[in-house]
Design an enzyme around this catalytic site. Structure first.
Site: not given
Ligand code: ZN
Length: 343
Positions: A38, A40, A43, A63-64, A195, A200, A261
């Site tokens: 992720c 995160t 980071h 965490h995923e 985008e 992407r 979001l």
């Protein structure tokens, strides 16, 4: 067991050999089958200001993830050994008044897996029973692993009407891409996206966006006015780009919704608030997943068989190749990077 951990307050992470975690009351132990990287994690890896202020090394990150329960705490009755489960990263105590009021996703007493407590980039992880979400074995581990992130998309898309609606989604990072898949599965009439990254844009094509606009080369304002002269039924802001918010207010129809979001780089943004007021637009901040409504909705979505998420999984590699994953993500040349584990 092997784990990926932040061992000191500095950039990078290390592969460490640590004892397997032990199960306490109210907890389950999971043997990992897949995990997903992720933003995160990037980071934390890069050790930016947020990470430096929040993470207390040593900390196993991640965490995923998904896997099979191999042990349950003495008092645990809701899950059993052999259950296939996926992580909900937000740990909210059952006693939380917010949780009991259906507002667990904004509970101030939240702690986060792989951030505040040890996470799942490891052969085994122990989590509170409620954070191990039962998952159908029909969902492949590479997909089941990122339901925490997919849940952000499910939460955002379901913030307003979807079926038969004309939707604008700004930003095609993984959660933007997931939102296209979710909105399509829920019967959106048309999905227009914006985008700038060519990589992407390619993924947005594969996931089935109906119209793709590139703010770097297209006159997006003019194109949106032409596509939807009366405005869109709803706008999902997934980019955190300062130009997206005014764009959303201009091109959302009166009485429509804007679901936010994407996190903006600056806390203060300048927008035409009177346009928002006089158009009667509802603007909603979205964080996390509703506990547990979003997970129930996600389970139902999988059951329809209409959720096409494969294009977003661009890379799979063994979890010890963490550094390669980070470099891919930094370069913006990845959708979801999924980790595999030894069986
Ligand atoms: Zn995440």
């Amino acid at each position: 067991m092997k784990a990926i951990a932040k061992t000191r307050p500095a950039p990078g992470v290390e592969i460490v050999d640590v004892p397997e975690p032990t199960v306490g009351p109210g907890e389950v132990k999971i043997k990992l089958e897949a995990a997903s990287v992720c933003g995160t994690d990037l980071h934390i890896y890069s050790w930016d200001d947020w990470a430096a202020g929040r993470i207390k090394p040593p900390r196993i990150i991640g965490h995923e993830f998904c896997g099979t329960i191999v042990e349950v705490g003495p008092d645990v009755t809701e899950r059993a050994v052999g259950d296939f489960v996926a992580s909900e990263s937000h740990i909210v105590p059952r006693s939380s008044a917010y949780l009991q009021a259906g507002l667990g996703h904004v509970a101030p007493e939240t702690s986060i897996l792989g951030v505040d407590v040890d996470g799942g980039f490891a052969d085994f992880v122990v989590v509170p029973v409620d954070n191990a979400r039962p998952t159908s074995r029909s969902i492949p581990p590479k997909i089941a692993s990122f339901q925490d992130a997919l849940g952000n998309a499910v939460h955002t898309v379901n913030d307003g009407p979807v079926e038969g609606c004309d939707l604008l989604i700004t930003g095609m990072g993984p959660i933007g891409l997931f939102s296209v898949a979710v909105a399509k599965a829920l019967g959106a009439k048309r999905i227009v996206v914006t985008e700038v990254s060519p990589y992407r844009i390619g993924l947005a094509e594969q996931i089935g966006a109906d119209v793709i606009l590139n703010p770097a080369t297209d006159d997006v304002d003019a194109a949106l006015s032409r596509l939807a002269p009366d405005g869109f039924d709803g706008t999902l802001e997934m980019s955190g780009h300062p130009s997206s918010l005014p764009l959303a207010i201009r091109h959302t129809k009166p009485g429509g919704r804007i679901s936010l979001l994407g996190v903006f780089p600056q806390n203060q943004q300048t927008v035409d608030l009177n346009a928002l007021i006089f158009k009667g637009i509802r603007m909603q901040g979205i964080v996390g997943r509703k506990l547990w409504e979003t997970w129930d909705q996600m389970g139902e979505l999988f059951k329809t068989g209409k959720l096409n998420l494969d294009p977003v999984v661009t890379h799979q590699m063994h979890f010890t190749e963490f550094a390669d994953a980070m470099e891919l993500m930094k370069a913006g040349r990845a959708g979801k990077v999924v980790f595999t584990f030894d069986n």
